[in-house]
Design an enzyme around this catalytic site. Structure first.
Site, PDB file in Angstrom:
ATOM      1  CB  THR A   1      33.611  -5.392  15.561  1.00 22.13           C
ATOM      2  OG1 THR A   1      33.158  -6.504  14.795  1.00 22.13           O
ATOM      3  CG2 THR A   1      35.052  -5.587  15.941  1.00 22.13           C
TER       4      THR A   1
ATOM      5  CD  GLU B   1      38.318  -5.195  14.343  1.00 22.15           C
ATOM      6  OE1 GLU B   1      38.168  -4.022  14.746  1.00 22.15           O
ATOM      7  OE2 GLU B   1      37.569  -5.735  13.493  1.00 22.15           O
TER       8      GLU B   1
ATOM      9  CE  LYS C   1      40.231   2.765  -7.680  1.00 19.74           C
ATOM     10  NZ  LYS C   1      40.952   1.514  -7.576  1.00 19.74           N
TER      11      LYS C   1
ATOM     12  CD1 TRP D   1      39.148   5.035  -3.691  1.00 21.91           C
ATOM     13  CD2 TRP D   1      41.367   4.938  -3.627  1.00 21.91           C
ATOM     14  NE1 TRP D   1      39.494   3.749  -3.385  1.00 21.91           N
ATOM     15  CE2 TRP D   1      40.848   3.658  -3.342  1.00 21.91           C
ATOM     16  CE3 TRP D   1      42.757   5.107  -3.624  1.00 21.91           C
ATOM     17  CZ2 TRP D   1      41.660   2.563  -3.063  1.00 21.91           C
ATOM     18  CZ3 TRP D   1      43.550   4.023  -3.345  1.00 21.91           C
ATOM     19  CH2 TRP D   1      43.010   2.759  -3.076  1.00 21.91           C
TER      20      TRP D   1
HETATM   21  P1  AMP Z   1      34.916   0.507  15.875  1.00 19.97           P
HETATM   22  O1  AMP Z   1      35.630  -0.782  15.849  1.00 19.97           O
HETATM   23  O2  AMP Z   1      33.433   0.384  15.984  1.00 19.97           O
HETATM   24  O3  AMP Z   1      35.512   1.439  16.880  1.00 19.97           O
HETATM   25  O4  AMP Z   1      35.097   1.203  14.474  1.00 19.97           O
HETATM   26  C1  AMP Z   1      36.389   1.444  13.982  1.00 19.97           C
HETATM   27  C2  AMP Z   1      36.268   2.207  12.717  1.00 19.97           C
HETATM   28  O5  AMP Z   1      35.706   3.505  12.953  1.00 19.97           O
HETATM   29  C3  AMP Z   1      37.591   2.484  12.068  1.00 19.97           C
HETATM   30  O6  AMP Z   1      38.058   1.393  11.318  1.00 19.97           O
HETATM   31  C4  AMP Z   1      37.258   3.685  11.215  1.00 19.97           C
HETATM   32  O7  AMP Z   1      36.627   3.304  10.012  1.00 19.97           O
HETATM   33  C5  AMP Z   1      36.264   4.430  12.062  1.00 19.97           C
HETATM   34  N1  AMP Z   1      36.958   5.480  12.807  1.00 19.97           N
HETATM   35  C6  AMP Z   1      37.379   5.457  14.075  1.00 19.97           C
HETATM   36  N2  AMP Z   1      37.950   6.630  14.406  1.00 19.97           N
HETATM   37  C7  AMP Z   1      37.908   7.404  13.317  1.00 19.97           C
HETATM   38  C8  AMP Z   1      38.341   8.737  13.002  1.00 19.97           C
HETATM   39  N3  AMP Z   1      38.912   9.514  13.889  1.00 19.97           N
HETATM   40  N4  AMP Z   1      38.141   9.180  11.744  1.00 19.97           N
HETATM   41  C9  AMP Z   1      37.539   8.420  10.817  1.00 19.97           C
HETATM   42  N5  AMP Z   1      37.101   7.173  11.051  1.00 19.97           N
HETATM   43  C10 AMP Z   1      37.283   6.675  12.283  1.00 19.97           C
END
Ligand code: AMP
Length: 580
Positions: A191, A336, A444, A449
């Site tokens: 990640t 994940e 917050k 929120w």
């Molecule tokens: P990654 O593991 O780099 O793909 O990042 C995952 C994170 O990206 C998620 O936990 C979200 O915080 C953000 N994320 C992914 N898709 C979206 C979406 N459609 N809208 C808002 N946040 C997103």
């Protein structure tokens, strides 16, 4: 009747779910379906699933000949292309693990990841020759670096390298994919976490195949043998959202764009190859829009695109649908989760609602795919209602969601069997998820929120704004208040006051940003996400005008946003140091 304690076992075959079965199926049943790649060498390469399987088998043979054992990790530093696709099957097919590495990270981070994964060989596109020269001395346990090219394109390098095509040419491709345990590891992705060291998600053959099934469903990506899919999402970012697996499962034509992801290059490839569907992060779709507007062109075959990885701005969704006739499917997931969790598609009843009500649903992140379960939880650990109003920490579980991180065997991130996503969300009575924040980014205010994402969406809807971030800023009365940090479009004019006035009437009064500042550019991670932590650090001492009004009565305290940020929705804590 007496109760029986022994369940009656079914009598079906116990066939393991294996990644190799995907390419074997495609080669046998969709043998002539095409895989088209724009190559680093500059030309367009075209072959079939049948040829792809033979070459994947040659790769498996070559790696075995090099002494690679099942379970060992083989890294890749490569763009979306056919040789990278062969690694997806050739590496995993005999039991080794395909570890896709994000080349956009800093070399030190990549070296850390390669060493942590204990990669044996690394396959790399020749564009990364200089990067490999920088990495090699830092990664002594890597036995060999394999350039994804033929001898005539072998780059001049300090590091001794093997040549991919030469290795393949020495093998005949007569190889039976072994029957592996479906729980054995197939792929590894780290990640791009914003805090701490990267963490590895180690997928299994079973999870990858189940995810490919799920991704293919009609209300998910809905792939078919009549589609031509162009994954813009890189194959080094969560396995290109599973598309290299879902493509062969469905016999879908794959169009792999290589390294040029600008609007013009993508548009031309889509038109030339009759692309019907695509997938990628919002940034890419912005670039494509800008190009099409400027060139005055439209799509002739593209029907739909999945947009995810970051929130898809509603304005983008509207433009694609209304001006270009392309259905936008907003999706949410994470590394994940392999990564797909939810997608926004309407059911029959929702499609009968007034257009604005339909839009409101489609702007959300959508409903879970079968296989994923979700819940939102409040500060007290109790599950919150699905009323579309209550915000909470989002938890997920399912067969393609991690149980623990790679080489962190001692601790599980799970809470009562659920994975905490670090996202904050509402779920409405339709079961539609709406991500309102990362828990680290939540604002917050007075115990309530405020969604930074919603304020950002409004800011970027202003005609003079190119990009905007909304971050929490210290406030003596409310603890935190929203600050907009915005980048103007080239040549555009807008004042702080005009931008702030733009929010009025669009959100409840207490959500109105307290201040706006303009910057030349915003910090991004290697995967193009806003680096809010960095931004919060940059504006740590920013004094809100509204804070000055009460400043005499309450001391101003800068936010210490990095500490304890990962665990809860109220992550921003006050620093002990106070400023007068
Ligand atoms: P990654 O593991 O780099 O793909 O990042 C995952 C994170 O990206 C998620 O936990 C979200 O915080 C953000 N994320 C992914 N898709 C979206 C979406 N459609 N809208 C808002 N946040 C997103």
């Amino acid at each position: 009747m007496t109760a029986t304690t022994t369940p009656l076992l079914g009598q079906m075959m116990d066939v393991p779910l294996l990644v190799s079965s995907l390419i074997a199926h495609a080669a046998r049943h969709h043998g002539n379906a095409q895989i088209v790649s724009r190559r680093i060498e500059g030309d367009v390469h075209r072959y079939t699933y049948r040829e792809c399987e033979v070459r994947s088998k040659q790769l498996a043979q070559a790696l075995i000949a090099l002494g690679v054992e099942p379970g060992e990790r083989i890294g890749t530093l490569a763009w979306n292309g056919y040789r990278h696709l062969e690694a997806y099957f050739g590496v995993t097919g005999f039991g080794a693990v395909c570890h896709t590495i994000n080349p956009r990270l800093f070399p030190e981070q990549i070296a850390w990841i390669v060493n942590h994964a204990d990669d044996r060989y690394i396959l790399f596109d020749i564009t990364f020759a200089a990067l490999v020269d920088a990495l090699a001395p830092q990664c002594p346990q890597v036995r060999g670096w394999i350039a994804l090219c033929d001898e005539s394109h072998r780059p001049a390098m300090r590091t001794p390298v093997l040549c991919y095509e030469t290795l393949l040419a020495a093998q005949n491709g007569e190889f039976d994919w072994p029957l592996l345990d479906e729980r054995s590891a197939s792929n590894l992705c780290y990640t791009s976490g914003t805090t701490g060291n990267p963490k590895g998600a180690l997928y299994t053959h079973r999870s990858a195949v189940l995810h490919a099934y799920g991704a293919s469903l009609p209300d998910a990506m809905g792939l078919s043998a009549r589609d031509a899919m162009l994954p813009v999402v890189p194959m080094f970012h969560v396995n290109a959202w599973g598309l290299p697996h879902a493509g062969p499962l469905n016999g879908t034509k794959l169009v792999l764009p290589g390294k040029d992801l600008d609007g013009k290059s993508l548009y031309e490839l889509m038109e030339a190859e009759g692309v019907t569907c695509s997938a990628g992060v919002p940034t890419v779709w912005l670039g494509l829009l800008a190009y099409m507007r400027e060139a005055g062109v439209k799509f002739s075959t593209l029907k739909r695109t999945v947009i995810g990885g970051s929130a898809c701005p509603p304005a983008m969704l509207r433009t694609y649908e209304d001006d270009y006739g392309v259905q936008v499917i907003h999706a949410w997931g994470m590394t994940e989760m392999s990564p797909l969790g939810t997608l926004a598609k309407l059911n029959w009843e929702q499609a009968q609602r007034p257009p604005e009500a339909q839009r409101a649903l489609l702007e959300k992140q959508g409903r879970v795919i079968f296989g994923v379960d979700m819940k939102i939880v409040g500060d007290d650990g109790r599950e919150l209602p699905w009323d579309g109003v209550a915000f909470g920490d989002l938890y997920v579980r399912g067969p393609w969601i991690i149980d623990r991180y790679f080489r962190q065997e001692s601790g599980t991130p799970l809470v009562d069997g659920w994975f905490p996503t670090g996202d904050v969300a509402t779920i409405d009575p339709d079961g539609f998820l709406h991500i309102t924040d990362r828990s680290k980014d939540v604002i917050k205010s007075g115990g309530e929120w405020i969604s930074s994402i919603e304020l950002e969406n409004i800011a970027v809807a202003h005609p003079a704004i190119a990009e905007a971030a909304c971050i929490a800023c210290a406030h003596p009365r409310w603890t935190e208040r929203p600050l907009i940090v915005a980048v103007k479009k080239p040549g555009a004019q807008v004042t702080r006051e005009e931008l702030l006035a733009f929010f009025e009437g669009k959100v409840v009064k207490w959500w109105l940003p307290d201040d706006a500042v303009f910057v030349d550019e915003l910090p991004h991670t290697a995967t193009g996400k806003l680096q809010k932590l960095k931004l919060r650090e940059q504006f740590r001492h920013h004094v809100l005008p509204s804070a000055l009004e009460v400043g005499d009565k309450c001391p101003l305290e800068p936010l210490d946003s990095d500490k304890g940020a990962a665990s809860g929705a109220t992550a921003n804590t006050k620093s002990a140091a106070t400023r007068g």
